[in-house]
Design a protein around this motif. Structure first.
Motif, PDB file in Angstrom:
ATOM      1  N   ALA A  15      42.327  35.164  47.171  1.00 25.43           N
ATOM      2  CA  ALA A  15      40.860  35.119  47.235  1.00 25.43           C
ATOM      3  C   ALA A  15      40.400  35.099  48.693  1.00 25.43           C
ATOM      4  O   ALA A  15      39.462  35.816  49.077  1.00 25.43           O
ATOM      5  CB  ALA A  15      40.338  33.893  46.492  1.00 25.43           C
ATOM      6  N   PHE A  16      41.095  34.302  49.499  1.00 25.97           N
ATOM      7  CA  PHE A  16      40.653  34.171  50.901  1.00 25.97           C
ATOM      8  C   PHE A  16      40.985  35.431  51.703  1.00 25.97           C
ATOM      9  O   PHE A  16      40.223  35.833  52.589  1.00 25.97           O
ATOM     10  CB  PHE A  16      41.253  32.920  51.548  1.00 25.97           C
ATOM     11  CG  PHE A  16      40.393  32.420  52.658  1.00 25.97           C
ATOM     12  CD1 PHE A  16      39.332  31.557  52.401  1.00 25.97           C
ATOM     13  CD2 PHE A  16      40.605  32.831  53.967  1.00 25.97           C
ATOM     14  CE1 PHE A  16      38.504  31.119  53.424  1.00 25.97           C
ATOM     15  CE2 PHE A  16      39.782  32.392  54.997  1.00 25.97           C
ATOM     16  CZ  PHE A  16      38.731  31.535  54.725  1.00 25.97           C
ATOM     17  N   TYR A  46      38.436  27.828  44.575  1.00 29.73           N
ATOM     18  CA  TYR A  46      39.855  28.118  44.301  1.00 29.73           C
ATOM     19  C   TYR A  46      40.103  29.624  44.287  1.00 29.73           C
ATOM     20  O   TYR A  46      40.052  30.250  45.344  1.00 29.73           O
ATOM     21  CB  TYR A  46      40.302  27.394  43.026  1.00 29.73           C
ATOM     22  CG  TYR A  46      41.734  27.661  42.595  1.00 29.73           C
ATOM     23  CD1 TYR A  46      42.777  27.767  43.515  1.00 29.73           C
ATOM     24  CD2 TYR A  46      42.051  27.806  41.235  1.00 29.73           C
ATOM     25  CE1 TYR A  46      44.083  28.017  43.105  1.00 29.73           C
ATOM     26  CE2 TYR A  46      43.345  28.047  40.816  1.00 29.73           C
ATOM     27  CZ  TYR A  46      44.359  28.159  41.763  1.00 29.73           C
ATOM     28  OH  TYR A  46      45.642  28.410  41.337  1.00 29.73           O
ATOM     29  N   ARG A  47      40.354  30.230  43.126  1.00 31.52           N
ATOM     30  CA  ARG A  47      40.719  31.652  43.128  1.00 31.52           C
ATOM     31  C   ARG A  47      39.577  32.564  42.688  1.00 31.52           C
ATOM     32  O   ARG A  47      39.794  33.749  42.453  1.00 31.52           O
ATOM     33  CB  ARG A  47      41.971  31.882  42.278  1.00 31.52           C
ATOM     34  CG  ARG A  47      41.806  31.582  40.816  1.00 31.52           C
ATOM     35  CD  ARG A  47      43.165  31.539  40.130  1.00 31.52           C
ATOM     36  NE  ARG A  47      43.025  31.411  38.695  1.00 31.52           N
ATOM     37  CZ  ARG A  47      43.116  32.444  37.831  1.00 31.52           C
ATOM     38  NH1 ARG A  47      43.350  33.650  38.284  1.00 31.52           N
ATOM     39  NH2 ARG A  47      42.981  32.253  36.542  1.00 31.52           N
ATOM     40  N   GLU A 106      37.448  48.036  47.521  1.00 29.38           N
ATOM     41  CA  GLU A 106      38.600  48.436  48.338  1.00 29.38           C
ATOM     42  C   GLU A 106      39.380  47.212  48.800  1.00 29.38           C
ATOM     43  O   GLU A 106      40.610  47.170  48.718  1.00 29.38           O
ATOM     44  CB  GLU A 106      38.130  49.196  49.581  1.00 29.38           C
ATOM     45  CG  GLU A 106      37.728  50.618  49.325  1.00 29.38           C
ATOM     46  CD  GLU A 106      38.946  51.527  49.256  1.00 29.38           C
ATOM     47  OE1 GLU A 106      39.747  51.501  50.202  1.00 29.38           O
ATOM     48  OE2 GLU A 106      39.081  52.232  48.251  1.00 29.38           O
ATOM     49  N   ALA A 107      38.641  46.221  49.297  1.00 26.92           N
ATOM     50  CA  ALA A 107      39.283  45.004  49.812  1.00 26.92           C
ATOM     51  C   ALA A 107      40.043  44.266  48.713  1.00 26.92           C
ATOM     52  O   ALA A 107      41.034  43.587  48.976  1.00 26.92           O
ATOM     53  CB  ALA A 107      38.225  44.081  50.438  1.00 26.92           C
ATOM     54  N   ALA A 108      39.569  44.423  47.471  1.00 25.27           N
ATOM     55  CA  ALA A 108      40.222  43.756  46.352  1.00 25.27           C
ATOM     56  C   ALA A 108      41.394  44.576  45.817  1.00 25.27           C
ATOM     57  O   ALA A 108      42.051  44.180  44.861  1.00 25.27           O
ATOM     58  CB  ALA A 108      39.206  43.504  45.235  1.00 25.27           C
ATOM     59  N   GLY A 109      41.604  45.742  46.449  1.00 22.69           N
ATOM     60  CA  GLY A 109      42.714  46.593  46.047  1.00 22.69           C
ATOM     61  C   GLY A 109      42.337  47.563  44.945  1.00 22.69           C
ATOM     62  O   GLY A 109      43.205  48.154  44.291  1.00 22.69           O
ATOM     63  N   LYS A 114      28.830  40.170  41.240  1.00 17.35           N
ATOM     64  CA  LYS A 114      30.138  40.240  40.568  1.00 17.35           C
ATOM     65  C   LYS A 114      30.907  38.966  40.841  1.00 17.35           C
ATOM     66  O   LYS A 114      30.804  38.397  41.929  1.00 17.35           O
ATOM     67  CB  LYS A 114      30.946  41.442  41.064  1.00 17.35           C
ATOM     68  CG  LYS A 114      32.330  41.561  40.411  1.00 17.35           C
ATOM     69  CD  LYS A 114      33.046  42.862  40.758  1.00 17.35           C
ATOM     70  CE  LYS A 114      34.439  42.907  40.120  1.00 17.35           C
ATOM     71  NZ  LYS A 114      35.130  44.192  40.335  1.00 17.35           N
ATOM     72  N   GLN A 115      31.692  38.535  39.861  1.00 14.46           N
ATOM     73  CA  GLN A 115      32.672  37.475  40.107  1.00 14.46           C
ATOM     74  C   GLN A 115      34.061  38.103  40.147  1.00 14.46           C
ATOM     75  O   GLN A 115      34.485  38.745  39.184  1.00 14.46           O
ATOM     76  CB  GLN A 115      32.646  36.407  39.011  1.00 14.46           C
ATOM     77  CG  GLN A 115      33.655  35.298  39.306  1.00 14.46           C
ATOM     78  CD  GLN A 115      33.703  34.223  38.232  1.00 14.46           C
ATOM     79  OE1 GLN A 115      34.151  34.461  37.124  1.00 14.46           O
ATOM     80  NE2 GLN A 115      33.210  33.044  38.579  1.00 14.46           N
ATOM     81  N   PHE A 116      34.756  37.929  41.264  1.00 16.60           N
ATOM     82  CA  PHE A 116      36.148  38.346  41.392  1.00 16.60           C
ATOM     83  C   PHE A 116      37.040  37.147  41.092  1.00 16.60           C
ATOM     84  O   PHE A 116      36.758  36.029  41.546  1.00 16.60           O
ATOM     85  CB  PHE A 116      36.452  38.811  42.820  1.00 16.60           C
ATOM     86  CG  PHE A 116      35.889  40.162  43.175  1.00 16.60           C
ATOM     87  CD1 PHE A 116      36.655  41.314  43.016  1.00 16.60           C
ATOM     88  CD2 PHE A 116      34.607  40.292  43.685  1.00 16.60           C
ATOM     89  CE1 PHE A 116      36.154  42.571  43.371  1.00 16.60           C
ATOM     90  CE2 PHE A 116      34.095  41.545  44.033  1.00 16.60           C
ATOM     91  CZ  PHE A 116      34.877  42.684  43.862  1.00 16.60           C
ATOM     92  N   VAL A 117      38.109  37.391  40.354  1.00  9.16           N
ATOM     93  CA  VAL A 117      39.098  36.335  40.084  1.00  9.16           C
ATOM     94  C   VAL A 117      40.449  36.839  40.576  1.00  9.16           C
ATOM     95  O   VAL A 117      40.898  37.918  40.150  1.00  9.16           O
ATOM     96  CB  VAL A 117      39.174  35.997  38.585  1.00  9.16           C
ATOM     97  CG1 VAL A 117      40.158  34.850  38.354  1.00  9.16           C
ATOM     98  CG2 VAL A 117      37.791  35.635  38.044  1.00  9.16           C
ATOM     99  N   PHE A 118      41.057  36.077  41.464  1.00 14.04           N
ATOM    100  CA  PHE A 118      42.325  36.481  42.066  1.00 14.04           C
ATOM    101  C   PHE A 118      43.474  35.633  41.522  1.00 14.04           C
ATOM    102  O   PHE A 118      43.276  34.694  40.761  1.00 14.04           O
ATOM    103  CB  PHE A 118      42.231  36.364  43.594  1.00 14.04           C
ATOM    104  CG  PHE A 118      41.218  37.335  44.168  1.00 14.04           C
ATOM    105  CD1 PHE A 118      41.580  38.645  44.447  1.00 14.04           C
ATOM    106  CD2 PHE A 118      39.896  36.951  44.371  1.00 14.04           C
ATOM    107  CE1 PHE A 118      40.641  39.557  44.928  1.00 14.04           C
ATOM    108  CE2 PHE A 118      38.956  37.841  44.864  1.00 14.04           C
ATOM    109  CZ  PHE A 118      39.335  39.150  45.138  1.00 14.04           C
ATOM    110  N   ARG A 119      44.679  35.993  41.973  1.00 15.52           N
ATOM    111  CA  ARG A 119      45.880  35.307  41.521  1.00 15.52           C
ATOM    112  C   ARG A 119      45.876  33.849  41.979  1.00 15.52           C
ATOM    113  O   ARG A 119      46.304  32.958  41.258  1.00 15.52           O
ATOM    114  CB  ARG A 119      47.077  36.063  42.148  1.00 15.52           C
ATOM    115  CG  ARG A 119      48.423  35.810  41.602  1.00 15.52           C
ATOM    116  CD  ARG A 119      49.422  36.840  42.142  1.00 15.52           C
ATOM    117  NE  ARG A 119      49.630  36.734  43.596  1.00 15.52           N
ATOM    118  CZ  ARG A 119      49.118  37.583  44.502  1.00 15.52           C
ATOM    119  NH1 ARG A 119      48.379  38.593  44.127  1.00 15.52           N
ATOM    120  NH2 ARG A 119      49.373  37.423  45.794  1.00 15.52           N
ATOM    121  N   ASN A 120      45.391  33.627  43.181  1.00 14.85           N
ATOM    122  CA  ASN A 120      45.429  32.286  43.754  1.00 14.85           C
ATOM    123  C   ASN A 120      44.433  32.225  44.919  1.00 14.85           C
ATOM    124  O   ASN A 120      43.766  33.212  45.242  1.00 14.85           O
ATOM    125  CB  ASN A 120      46.848  31.926  44.233  1.00 14.85           C
ATOM    126  CG  ASN A 120      47.428  32.997  45.152  1.00 14.85           C
ATOM    127  OD1 ASN A 120      46.694  33.634  45.914  1.00 14.85           O
ATOM    128  ND2 ASN A 120      48.735  33.219  45.081  1.00 14.85           N
TER     129      ASN A 120
END
Ligand SMILES: C[C@H](O)[C@H](O)[C@H]1CNC2=NC(N)=NC(=O)C2=N1
Length: 96
Positions: free
Chosen positions: A40-41, A64-65, A92-95, A30-36
């Motif tokens: 991500a970290f 980056y994100r 879970e960790a990704a909310g 999976k690729q997760f894309v976060f706000r910033n």
């Protein structure tokens, strides 16, 4: 631990949004894309702690994100229940 059949993996992935079987059939991805980058970290930190608790570790990279993840059980040579468990912990960790 025994590897799961591809049909079984696909059916279990229906409850893990965005996860797919890899092209080689040996992993889930999976690729997760976060706000910033900070988000991500933070996700990577929470996932790393879950991975340590499970003694099961991801192959991943971060730019980056974005966080690209591949989960496979090296000792078994394919996807096992542990990969699905870690994927659920990452959701879970990704909310999610
Ligand atoms: C000794 C230790 O339990 C093993 O090396 C674990 C550690 N983390 C692991 N992680 C993954 N993804 N696959 C493994 O086979 C594996 N083996």
């Amino acid at each position: 631990m025994a590897t799961l059949g591809q049909d079984q993996v696909r059916s279990e992935l229906s409850s893990l949004p965005g996860w797919r079987l890899s092209a080689d059939g040996l992993a889930i991805e999976k690729q997760f894309v976060f706000r910033n980058f900070r988000a991500a970290f933070a996700f990577m930190t929470a996932s790393a702690l879950a991975a340590e608790r499970m003694d099961h570790h991801p192959e991943w990279s971060n730019v980056y994100r974005k966080v690209d993840i591949r989960l496979t059980t090296h000792s078994a040579g394919g996807v096992t229940e542990l990969d699905l468990k870690l994927a659920a912990a990452m959701e879970e960790a990704a909310g999610g």
